[in-house]
Write a protein that holds these residues in place. Structure first.
Motif, PDB file in Angstrom:
ATOM      1  N   PRO A  42       0.805  -1.227   0.000  1.00 36.38           N
ATOM      2  CA  PRO A  42       0.000   0.000   0.000  1.00 36.38           C
ATOM      3  C   PRO A  42       0.835   1.273   0.000  1.00 36.38           C
ATOM      4  N   THR A  43       0.205   2.347  -0.477  1.00 33.48           N
ATOM      5  CA  THR A  43       0.810   3.664  -0.362  1.00 33.48           C
ATOM      6  C   THR A  43       0.404   4.248   0.993  1.00 33.48           C
ATOM      7  N   THR A  44       0.841   5.456   1.252  1.00 32.14           N
ATOM      8  CA  THR A  44       0.490   6.130   2.508  1.00 32.14           C
ATOM      9  C   THR A  44      -0.357   7.364   2.194  1.00 32.14           C
ATOM     10  N   GLU A  45      -1.033   7.866   3.204  1.00 30.47           N
ATOM     11  CA  GLU A  45      -1.797   9.112   3.051  1.00 30.47           C
ATOM     12  C   GLU A  45      -0.855  10.242   2.635  1.00 30.47           C
ATOM     13  N   LYS A  46       0.357  10.239   3.189  1.00 29.60           N
ATOM     14  CA  LYS A  46       1.344  11.265   2.862  1.00 29.60           C
ATOM     15  C   LYS A  46       1.692  11.218   1.373  1.00 29.60           C
ATOM     16  N   ASP A  47       1.934  10.024   0.836  1.00 31.08           N
ATOM     17  CA  ASP A  47       2.256   9.900  -0.592  1.00 31.08           C
ATOM     18  C   ASP A  47       1.070  10.275  -1.478  1.00 31.08           C
ATOM     19  N   LEU A  48      -0.139   9.980  -1.027  1.00 30.30           N
ATOM     20  CA  LEU A  48      -1.332  10.376  -1.801  1.00 30.30           C
ATOM     21  C   LEU A  48      -1.372  11.887  -2.012  1.00 30.30           C
ATOM     22  N   LYS A  49      -0.874  12.630  -1.052  1.00 25.60           N
ATOM     23  CA  LYS A  49      -0.891  14.091  -1.150  1.00 25.60           C
ATOM     24  C   LYS A  49       0.080  14.623  -2.200  1.00 25.60           C
ATOM     25  N   ASN A  65      -7.584  15.661  -7.362  1.00 24.36           N
ATOM     26  CA  ASN A  65      -8.457  14.941  -6.443  1.00 24.36           C
ATOM     27  C   ASN A  65      -8.609  13.510  -6.940  1.00 24.36           C
ATOM     28  N   VAL A  66      -8.119  12.582  -6.170  1.00 23.12           N
ATOM     29  CA  VAL A  66      -8.159  11.183  -6.544  1.00 23.12           C
ATOM     30  C   VAL A  66      -9.577  10.652  -6.304  1.00 23.12           C
ATOM     31  N   ASP A  71       1.607  16.486 -23.854  1.00 23.07           N
ATOM     32  CA  ASP A  71       0.932  17.658 -23.309  1.00 23.07           C
ATOM     33  C   ASP A  71      -0.475  17.273 -22.885  1.00 23.07           C
ATOM     34  N   TYR A  72      -0.538  16.547 -21.771  1.00 24.33           N
ATOM     35  CA  TYR A  72      -1.834  16.105 -21.271  1.00 24.33           C
ATOM     36  C   TYR A  72      -2.710  17.311 -20.953  1.00 24.33           C
ATOM     37  N   PRO A  73      -4.002  17.208 -21.234  1.00 31.17           N
ATOM     38  CA  PRO A  73      -4.907  18.260 -20.773  1.00 31.17           C
ATOM     39  C   PRO A  73      -4.848  18.369 -19.246  1.00 31.17           C
ATOM     40  N   ASP A  74      -5.215  19.528 -18.739  1.00 31.92           N
ATOM     41  CA  ASP A  74      -5.238  19.718 -17.284  1.00 31.92           C
ATOM     42  C   ASP A  74      -6.079  18.635 -16.628  1.00 31.92           C
ATOM     43  N   ASN A  75      -5.607  18.171 -15.499  1.00 36.25           N
ATOM     44  CA  ASN A  75      -6.306  17.181 -14.688  1.00 36.25           C
ATOM     45  C   ASN A  75      -6.497  15.836 -15.378  1.00 36.25           C
ATOM     46  N   TRP A  76      -5.602  15.489 -16.294  1.00 35.55           N
ATOM     47  CA  TRP A  76      -5.579  14.152 -16.892  1.00 35.55           C
ATOM     48  C   TRP A  76      -4.268  13.508 -16.451  1.00 35.55           C
ATOM     49  N   PHE A  77      -4.362  12.350 -15.820  1.00 31.76           N
ATOM     50  CA  PHE A  77      -3.181  11.695 -15.270  1.00 31.76           C
ATOM     51  C   PHE A  77      -3.144  10.222 -15.665  1.00 31.76           C
ATOM     52  N   LEU A  90      -4.089   4.170 -19.459  1.00 29.83           N
ATOM     53  CA  LEU A  90      -5.343   4.374 -18.760  1.00 29.83           C
ATOM     54  C   LEU A  90      -5.198   5.693 -18.018  1.00 29.83           C
ATOM     55  N   ILE A  91      -6.137   6.607 -18.254  1.00 26.51           N
ATOM     56  CA  ILE A  91      -6.049   7.977 -17.749  1.00 26.51           C
ATOM     57  C   ILE A  91      -7.198   8.254 -16.781  1.00 26.51           C
ATOM     58  N   VAL A  92      -6.866   8.847 -15.631  1.00 25.82           N
ATOM     59  CA  VAL A  92      -7.873   9.377 -14.709  1.00 25.82           C
ATOM     60  C   VAL A  92      -8.100  10.830 -15.089  1.00 25.82           C
ATOM     61  N   THR A  93      -9.360  11.225 -15.189  1.00 26.93           N
ATOM     62  CA  THR A  93      -9.705  12.606 -15.501  1.00 26.93           C
ATOM     63  C   THR A  93     -10.619  13.161 -14.413  1.00 26.93           C
ATOM     64  N   ASP A  94     -10.878  14.452 -14.522  1.00 24.62           N
ATOM     65  CA  ASP A  94     -11.836  15.063 -13.599  1.00 24.62           C
ATOM     66  C   ASP A  94     -13.200  15.235 -14.273  1.00 24.62           C
ATOM     67  N   LYS A  95     -13.381  14.600 -15.418  1.00 27.25           N
ATOM     68  CA  LYS A  95     -14.611  14.720 -16.198  1.00 27.25           C
ATOM     69  C   LYS A  95     -15.401  13.414 -16.113  1.00 27.25           C
ATOM     70  N   MET A  96     -16.647  13.508 -15.705  1.00 24.90           N
ATOM     71  CA  MET A  96     -17.500  12.327 -15.657  1.00 24.90           C
ATOM     72  C   MET A  96     -18.175  12.141 -17.011  1.00 24.90           C
ATOM     73  N   VAL A  97     -18.077  10.942 -17.560  1.00 24.30           N
ATOM     74  CA  VAL A  97     -18.761  10.573 -18.796  1.00 24.30           C
ATOM     75  C   VAL A  97     -19.458   9.254 -18.509  1.00 24.30           C
ATOM     76  N   GLY A  98     -20.753   9.206 -18.746  1.00 24.34           N
ATOM     77  CA  GLY A  98     -21.495   8.013 -18.365  1.00 24.34           C
ATOM     78  C   GLY A  98     -21.400   7.842 -16.868  1.00 24.34           C
ATOM     79  N   ASN A  99     -20.933   6.696 -16.448  1.00 27.35           N
ATOM     80  CA  ASN A  99     -20.830   6.406 -15.014  1.00 27.35           C
ATOM     81  C   ASN A  99     -19.412   6.486 -14.491  1.00 27.35           C
ATOM     82  N   GLY A 100     -18.496   7.106 -15.248  1.00 26.58           N
ATOM     83  CA  GLY A 100     -17.122   7.095 -14.779  1.00 26.58           C
ATOM     84  C   GLY A 100     -16.278   8.228 -15.304  1.00 26.58           C
ATOM     85  N   TYR A 101     -14.992   8.100 -15.057  1.00 28.70           N
ATOM     86  CA  TYR A 101     -14.039   9.176 -15.316  1.00 28.70           C
ATOM     87  C   TYR A 101     -12.793   8.686 -16.063  1.00 28.70           C
ATOM     88  N   LEU A 102     -12.791   7.436 -16.537  1.00 25.77           N
ATOM     89  CA  LEU A 102     -11.591   6.878 -17.168  1.00 25.77           C
ATOM     90  C   LEU A 102     -11.565   7.112 -18.675  1.00 25.77           C
TER      91      LEU A 102
END
Length: 139
Positions: free
Chosen positions: A11-18, A23-24, A68-74, A85-97
């Motif tokens: 596992p990771t730690t809360e500190k590393d998550l920061k 926003n994960v 040059d990833y768009p903002d908030n794409w990781f 596989l990219i995490v975004t801050d945009k919801m499409v359908g039921n998810g954000y991937l």
């Protein structure tokens, strides 16, 4: 017939998550707190599979020059000869991937409309196949 291997990191730690500058999503955060990355469906002889990035690897891949990833794409995982596989801050359908294949263009039609938890469950059921290419569209 050789079986594909699955390996999850400690596992990771809360500190590393920061360290992550976004926003994960809750389900992905829970995964990281159980397993800070790993490797799924890796064939012992031929390799392949999907590498689930650690937090440090997410930051490294996000900083690769020329991407040059768009903002908030990781990027959170890599596999299948160039598929991210990219995490975004945009919801499409039921998810954000978002799935980005080789070519690195950032188009909305590459959203797969699911959460990380959904994706992980479906890739296990599909035995490592690119199920998102099976011709169905998530609304």
């Amino acid at each position: 017939m050789e079986k594909a291997k699955v390996f999850f990191n400690p596992p990771t730690t809360e500190k590393d998550l920061k360290k992550l500058p976004f926003n994960v999503p809750k389900d992905y955060e829970e995964f990281l707190l159980l397993h800070n990355g790993g490797l799924i469906f890796n064939h012992p002889e031929y390799g392949g599979g999907f590498e689930l990035f650690t937090i440090d690897e997410i930051l490294e891949h996000r900083a690769i020059p020329g991407f040059d990833y768009p903002d908030n794409w990781f990027p959170i995982a890599y596999g299948y000869d160039g598929c991210y596989l990219i995490v975004t801050d945009k919801m499409v359908g039921n998810g954000y991937l978002y799935v980005m294949d080789t070519g690195y263009n950032f188009e909305d039609n590459m959203f797969i409309g699911m959460t990380f938890e959904d994706w992980l469950e479906k890739i296990i059921i599909a035995q490592g196949s690119k199920f998102w290419e099976w011709g169905f569209i998530i609304p």
